[in-house]
Scaffold this motif. Structure first.
Motif, mmCIF file in Angstrom:
data_model
loop_
_atom_site.group_PDB
_atom_site.id
_atom_site.type_symbol
_atom_site.label_atom_id
_atom_site.label_comp_id
_atom_site.label_asym_id
_atom_site.label_seq_id
_atom_site.Cartn_x
_atom_site.Cartn_y
_atom_site.Cartn_z
ATOM 1 N N HIS A 44 0.819 -1.207 0.000
ATOM 2 C CA HIS A 44 0.000 0.000 0.000
ATOM 3 C C HIS A 44 0.858 1.264 0.000
ATOM 4 O O HIS A 44 1.609 1.530 0.946
ATOM 5 N N ASP A 45 0.780 2.023 -1.079
ATOM 6 C CA ASP A 45 1.344 3.375 -1.153
ATOM 7 C C ASP A 45 2.838 3.441 -0.835
ATOM 8 O O ASP A 45 3.329 4.474 -0.369
ATOM 9 N N THR A 46 3.550 2.352 -1.070
ATOM 10 C CA THR A 46 4.997 2.367 -0.845
ATOM 11 C C THR A 46 5.706 1.414 -1.795
ATOM 12 O O THR A 46 5.161 0.359 -2.150
ATOM 13 N N ILE A 47 6.903 1.801 -2.199
ATOM 14 C CA ILE A 47 7.740 0.936 -3.038
ATOM 15 C C ILE A 47 8.933 0.404 -2.241
ATOM 16 O O ILE A 47 9.861 -0.175 -2.806
ATOM 17 N N TYR A 48 8.888 0.592 -0.926
ATOM 18 C CA TYR A 48 10.060 0.330 -0.096
ATOM 19 C C TYR A 48 10.557 -1.117 -0.187
ATOM 20 O O TYR A 48 11.756 -1.373 -0.069
ATOM 21 N N GLY A 49 9.656 -2.066 -0.412
ATOM 22 C CA GLY A 49 10.076 -3.465 -0.436
ATOM 23 C C GLY A 49 10.419 -4.008 -1.804
ATOM 24 O O GLY A 49 10.860 -5.164 -1.930
ATOM 25 N N ASN A 50 10.272 -3.182 -2.848
ATOM 26 C CA ASN A 50 10.439 -3.703 -4.205
ATOM 27 C C ASN A 50 11.867 -4.170 -4.508
ATOM 28 O O ASN A 50 12.068 -5.187 -5.169
ATOM 29 N N GLY A 85 4.846 -2.239 -12.764
ATOM 30 C CA GLY A 85 5.899 -2.052 -13.746
ATOM 31 C C GLY A 85 6.270 -0.627 -14.085
ATOM 32 O O GLY A 85 6.863 -0.375 -15.122
ATOM 33 N N PHE A 86 5.965 0.318 -13.224
ATOM 34 C CA PHE A 86 6.292 1.725 -13.477
ATOM 35 C C PHE A 86 7.802 1.941 -13.393
ATOM 36 O O PHE A 86 8.540 1.181 -12.770
ATOM 37 N N ASP A 87 8.252 3.014 -14.008
ATOM 38 C CA ASP A 87 9.671 3.374 -14.002
ATOM 39 C C ASP A 87 9.934 4.239 -12.774
ATOM 40 O O ASP A 87 9.612 5.422 -12.749
ATOM 41 N N GLU A 88 10.547 3.651 -11.768
ATOM 42 C CA GLU A 88 10.796 4.366 -10.508
ATOM 43 C C GLU A 88 11.775 5.523 -10.673
ATOM 44 O O GLU A 88 11.842 6.410 -9.834
ATOM 45 N N GLU A 89 12.542 5.522 -11.762
ATOM 46 C CA GLU A 89 13.528 6.581 -11.984
ATOM 47 C C GLU A 89 12.990 7.724 -12.835
ATOM 48 O O GLU A 89 13.684 8.713 -13.037
ATOM 49 N N PHE A 96 5.358 12.338 -8.302
ATOM 50 C CA PHE A 96 4.121 11.823 -7.724
ATOM 51 C C PHE A 96 4.378 11.137 -6.385
ATOM 52 O O PHE A 96 3.677 11.381 -5.401
ATOM 53 N N TYR A 97 5.397 10.292 -6.339
ATOM 54 C CA TYR A 97 5.662 9.499 -5.139
ATOM 55 C C TYR A 97 6.112 10.370 -3.966
ATOM 56 O O TYR A 97 5.722 10.122 -2.815
ATOM 57 N N HIS A 98 6.910 11.379 -4.233
ATOM 58 C CA HIS A 98 7.359 12.280 -3.168
ATOM 59 C C HIS A 98 6.158 12.949 -2.499
ATOM 60 O O HIS A 98 6.060 12.991 -1.269
ATOM 61 N N GLU A 99 5.240 13.458 -3.297
ATOM 62 C CA GLU A 99 4.054 14.108 -2.739
ATOM 63 C C GLU A 99 3.176 13.110 -1.999
ATOM 64 O O GLU A 99 2.627 13.418 -0.934
ATOM 65 N N LEU A 100 3.040 11.909 -2.551
ATOM 66 C CA LEU A 100 2.248 10.863 -1.911
ATOM 67 C C LEU A 100 2.768 10.546 -0.516
ATOM 68 O O LEU A 100 2.010 10.527 0.459
ATOM 69 N N ARG A 101 4.069 10.312 -0.404
ATOM 70 C CA ARG A 101 4.642 9.941 0.890
ATOM 71 C C ARG A 101 4.578 11.097 1.887
ATOM 72 O O ARG A 101 4.360 10.891 3.082
ATOM 73 N N GLN A 102 4.760 12.311 1.406
ATOM 74 C CA GLN A 102 4.658 13.475 2.289
ATOM 75 C C GLN A 102 3.280 13.541 2.919
ATOM 76 O O GLN A 102 3.136 13.773 4.130
ATOM 77 N N LYS A 103 2.235 13.351 2.119
ATOM 78 C CA LYS A 103 0.867 13.393 2.629
ATOM 79 C C LYS A 103 0.597 12.248 3.599
ATOM 80 O O LYS A 103 -0.050 12.430 4.628
ATOM 81 N N ILE A 174 -9.948 11.150 3.222
ATOM 82 C CA ILE A 174 -9.977 11.500 1.812
ATOM 83 C C ILE A 174 -8.823 12.431 1.442
ATOM 84 O O ILE A 174 -8.148 12.251 0.430
ATOM 85 N N THR A 175 -8.568 13.421 2.293
ATOM 86 C CA THR A 175 -7.584 14.449 1.934
ATOM 87 C C THR A 175 -6.160 13.898 1.823
ATOM 88 O O THR A 175 -5.334 14.467 1.119
ATOM 89 N N GLU A 176 -5.849 12.792 2.505
ATOM 90 C CA GLU A 176 -4.489 12.247 2.414
ATOM 91 C C GLU A 176 -4.271 11.475 1.117
ATOM 92 O O GLU A 176 -3.139 11.191 0.744
ATOM 93 N N ASN A 177 -5.347 11.110 0.438
ATOM 94 C CA ASN A 177 -5.220 10.321 -0.778
ATOM 95 C C ASN A 177 -5.177 11.208 -2.024
ATOM 96 O O ASN A 177 -5.919 12.186 -2.110
ATOM 97 N N PRO A 178 -4.365 10.857 -3.004
ATOM 98 C CA PRO A 178 -4.373 11.603 -4.262
ATOM 99 C C PRO A 178 -5.710 11.420 -4.986
ATOM 100 O O PRO A 178 -6.404 10.414 -4.780
#
Length: 308
Positions: A44-50, A85-89, A96-103, A174-178
């Motif tokens: 959920h909402d993290t790529i930390y384990g990939n 399969g998104f390009d993490e780089e 997108f991910y930076h804003e997601l994690r900040q929220k 709701i507000t924490e979700n994109p």
């Protein structure tokens, strides 16, 4: 349960980096032991384990797609979309991910304070040892509650009894979700294949009529959603039939998986679902890999200016 044909896949799986009980590498080993051919990690909402899962997949000679399950705000309602399969780089993904994690992280201290005022023996210091994704988040709170034997109940009970009400009462749910529209477009730019998860559940379109479900899924597809889960462990026969109808009618990309959480959802087994009721075709994985390759090609060409 071990499949002998070595052709089973699972494209919806959670680890300790969100609300599962297996580490990413343990998940890959379990998949290998159960005879899976391919797997995707979709915390959920993290790529930390990939990265850990990818390294384990190489070790065990498993086919692997990195992913993430996104919690999205859609018409003041929450849906889940699995991105694969998104390009993490890519810049699109990083922004997108930076804003997601900040929220996701900015509200957690408030949630802990709220729960403390409700009488729970909880504090930031007590939750910190349960961080498993690089930052304090709601899953660290959940792991703390699971560890507290005085709070008897399974993971769903603890979520519904404590965490969900806290987010609701603090107006954070709701507000924490994109917004779904923004997230789907961002992930598309990052080369992802996106799929609507468990359309039949509360986090989805439960209690909508079939006509309303179709209209909403059609709209999401029009704004960039690629597909939906054709198979899910607790789909009814009619849910599955309806999902297949939509996939065929609108040319959606079919995906599927167990939504495996380990001991936090013990009735569901990796790869096979509940009482062996899931059998996701390997062709789904092959098709997604082709789409990812195409997406990456266009993404890289765009970022290098080749198509300008």
């Amino acid at each position: 349960y071990i499949r002998e044909d070595n052709n089973v896949i699972d494209l919806h799986v959670h680890s300790t980096m969100s609300d599962g009980t297996y580490t990413p590498s343990q998940l890959i080993k379990l998949a290998k032991d159960k005879g899976l051919k391919a797997i995707a990690l979709t915390d959920h909402d993290t790529i930390y384990g990939n990265k850990e899962a990818y390294e384990a997949a190489k070790k065990y000679d498993m086919e692997f797609i990195h992913g993430m399950e996104l919690s999205l705000n859609y018409n003041n309602h929450q849906i889940h979309v699995v991105a694969l399969g998104f390009d993490e780089e890519s810049k699109a993904f990083k922004d997108f991910y930076h804003e997601l994690r900040q929220k996701k992280q900015s509200s957690i201290v408030s949630v802990i304070d709220y729960l403390q005022k409700q009488g729970l023996d909880i504090s930031v210091e007590k939750v910190e040892p349960f961080i498993a994704g690089g930052a304090l988040d709601k899953y660290a709170i959940l792991r703390y509650l699971v560890s507290d034997k005085s709070k008897a109940g399974d993971i769903q009970y603890l979520w519904d009894r404590y965490i969900d009400p806290a987010f609701n009462n603090l107006n954070l749910k709701i507000t924490e979700n994109p917004k779904a529209e923004d997230a789907i477009q961002a992930m598309k730019k990052a080369g992802a294949v996106t799929s609507l998860a468990h359309f039949h559940k509360k986090i989805g379109f439960k209690n909508y009529t079939r006509e309303e479900q179709e209209a909403n899924i059609k709209y999401l597809h029009e704004i960039g959603l690629d597909g939906m889960e054709a198979y899910y462990p607790n789909y009814s026969e009619d849910d599955e039939k309806f999902a297949h109808y939509l996939i065929e009618k609108y040319g959606l990309v079919p995906t599927g998986g167990t939504d495996f959480h380990g001991a936090n959802r013990p009735s569901v087994d990796l790869g096979s679902g509940t009482n062996n009721n899931l059998d996701v075709p390997y062709e789904f994985y092959q098709n997604i890999c082709k789409l990812i390759t195409v997406s990456y090609t266009h993404l890289r060409a765009h970022e290098t200016g080749a198509y300008l």
